[in-house]
Write an enzyme that holds these catalytic residues in place. Sequence first.
Site, PDB file in Angstrom:
ATOM      1  N   LYS A 120      19.312  24.837 -29.981  1.00 38.84           N
ATOM      2  CA  LYS A 120      19.936  26.025 -29.356  1.00 38.84           C
ATOM      3  C   LYS A 120      21.305  25.780 -29.656  1.00 38.84           C
ATOM      4  O   LYS A 120      21.863  24.669 -29.346  1.00 38.84           O
ATOM      5  CB  LYS A 120      19.212  26.282 -28.031  1.00 38.84           C
ATOM      6  CG  LYS A 120      19.926  27.405 -27.344  1.00 38.84           C
ATOM      7  CD  LYS A 120      19.353  27.780 -26.128  1.00 38.84           C
ATOM      8  CE  LYS A 120      19.943  29.009 -25.482  1.00 38.84           C
ATOM      9  NZ  LYS A 120      19.538  29.037 -24.098  1.00 38.84           N
ATOM     10  N   SER A 127      17.188  33.522 -23.404  1.00 40.56           N
ATOM     11  CA  SER A 127      18.077  33.421 -24.295  1.00 40.56           C
ATOM     12  C   SER A 127      17.761  32.829 -25.507  1.00 40.56           C
ATOM     13  O   SER A 127      18.486  32.861 -26.609  1.00 40.56           O
ATOM     14  CB  SER A 127      19.329  33.091 -23.786  1.00 40.56           C
ATOM     15  OG  SER A 127      19.290  31.753 -23.058  1.00 40.56           O
ATOM     16  N   SER A 152      15.189  31.013 -20.013  1.00 40.38           N
ATOM     17  CA  SER A 152      15.675  31.005 -21.257  1.00 40.38           C
ATOM     18  C   SER A 152      14.748  30.259 -22.256  1.00 40.38           C
ATOM     19  O   SER A 152      14.765  30.329 -23.414  1.00 40.38           O
ATOM     20  CB  SER A 152      17.204  30.702 -21.432  1.00 40.38           C
ATOM     21  OG  SER A 152      17.928  31.744 -21.071  1.00 40.38           O
TER      22      SER A 152
END
Length: 606
Positions: free
Chosen positions: A205, A281, A305
């Site tokens: 990420k 996210s 997330s």
Amino acid sequence: MGKKRVMVPVQEVDMSAVKYQQEDIQAPHLTGFVFKLFVWIIETPLIGPLIVSFLKKQNKFDELMQNTDIPEAPMFRPEFPPQEPEPGVVMLDEEGKPEERVELALKSLPQYDPASCWNGDSSPSFRYWKIRDYAYAYRSGHATPTTVAGHIISVIKEFSSKKPAQPLLISFDAEEVRKQAAASTRRFEEGCPLSILDGIFVAIKDDIDCYPHASKGATTWMHEVRSVRKDAVCVSRLRSCGVIFVGKANMHELGLGTTGNNPNYGTTRNPHAPERYTGGSSSGPAAIVASGICSAALGTDGGGSVRIPSSLCGVVGLKTTYGRTDMGGSLCGSGTVEIIGPIASSVEDVMLVYSAILGSSLADRISLKPGPPCVPNLSCDNSNTLGSMRLGKYTEWFNDVYSTDISEKCEDALNLLSKTHGCEMVEIVVPELEEMRSAHLVSIGSETQCSLNPDCEDGKGSRLTYDTRTSMALFRSFSAANYVAAQCLRRRIMYYHMEIFKKVDVIVTPTTGMTAPKIPSSALKDGETDMHVTGYLMRFILAANLLGLPAITVPVGYDKQGLPIGLQLIGRPWAEASILRLASAIEELFAESKKRPVSYFDVLNG
Ligand SMILES: *[C@@H]1O[C@H](CO)[C@@H](O)[C@H](O)[C@H]1NC(C)=O
């Protein structure tokens, strides 16, 4: 007068009088021009704070965080009572080499049977390639990391030409991937792979450092103020196992959203339904795994997330206990709710990656006293350990979802689990869910505000997306007293959960209250704010963040539109092994009913 609300000390709360309260969110859904105008107004001196203050009042914020007398002392980070050791586990050494931990985790898995995995068409249902399939393919000469890299690079290039932009990765360097793959291929030729993870492709990420890529957190400017000189701790642990990093995965800007909407680089699409969000996210990490391109990804989870996008994309996501993984080298290293966790298409792959990345920082070892890390021994007979597990369910909460498909599928999974393994279901009550939401919001909001303030004051604030600017306007309105009140609530809510964990081993909920939402076309260019969707997506998420508990999401089927549904298992502090064991048993029950995502790539065979 009459504003003050008094809470009785937590030990004296009458649990039989606790009533479930439905969340009542009062906020407009905005996109496009009206959204931009709204952001302009809430950022205007005097008028802006008035409007924010009005919205907070509408949502009972002051009542909960300002006018309530909370008798408990603050708990500024999760504090856990000492825990009993888990049964049937294999201990891992957090100070040892990651390769050695992965090797032990591998030995804790059921026997690998190549015949059943490679003779294809015996089962009509869809199945992802697992890490052990790649490992077998590399060792048997069926494929090399270099051939797989070639396939991945062409898929990523295909994605980068899509209009409108919908990238899985926002930093990608084909040469860099080829180089890593060539080195791995050489190790196999020389007969000395570093571990079972050698040649396994993983995405990171964009808020976790992975050298030589920049870490932008999906902003347009973070790389201008923060440079990356080495891997984050978790990434370097994977690298020493031979993992190949494909690049930096797309995300909701700075992790401050649950859909994965991204006006800066383009919004990643759900591999099961391209007109829908992945959830966020960690949008890119979940989508790249769900489309079969990478075996695993690392995400961060401060408010769901990792779990939300994993659930919406039909894969497995593990939120580790707060402090179990070292946050060094991530954009969110100083908060009290966030962790780094793995996403993969199966529980065994999550377990292998988890074994490699785990290990607390020195500071956390002193202050949090982590329980020793371990994984379930899945190679021995698990029936006793599984059969003795008690699962806590708060039915009113469990059923409070957007569509009953979700609660019914989750319920079916639990019934099947009880029938097959004899797990006992126990009805529980989780009080003060509203307080928990507000305490989490104030904690993550104030901590984010604290870390971003210097750059926002330095002119970067106006270069954030409208969505992030809306969040920041809210965060700026929190007072120091609000933050302390949130920490007092953290102590109360921790107490309730530790009491629940005297009666049950795991708390079960749907992971989200909604399956993948549609992307409004008006939200692609400038984003959107939709607190109702956010409320559904975060409904069951926050105990794990505010209290630092481990939690995992595992797919249990699909809704009427064919969208994935996830079941969440929340464990005791440091009890990753127990939720991994249970998740593995649930996964097995649904192995035959997996659907191939619309967007799926067999990068092992090309
Ligand atoms: C798991 O349990 C089996 C059966 O008891 C045992 O033979 C094996 O050594 C255990 N695995 C590990 C890694 O300790």
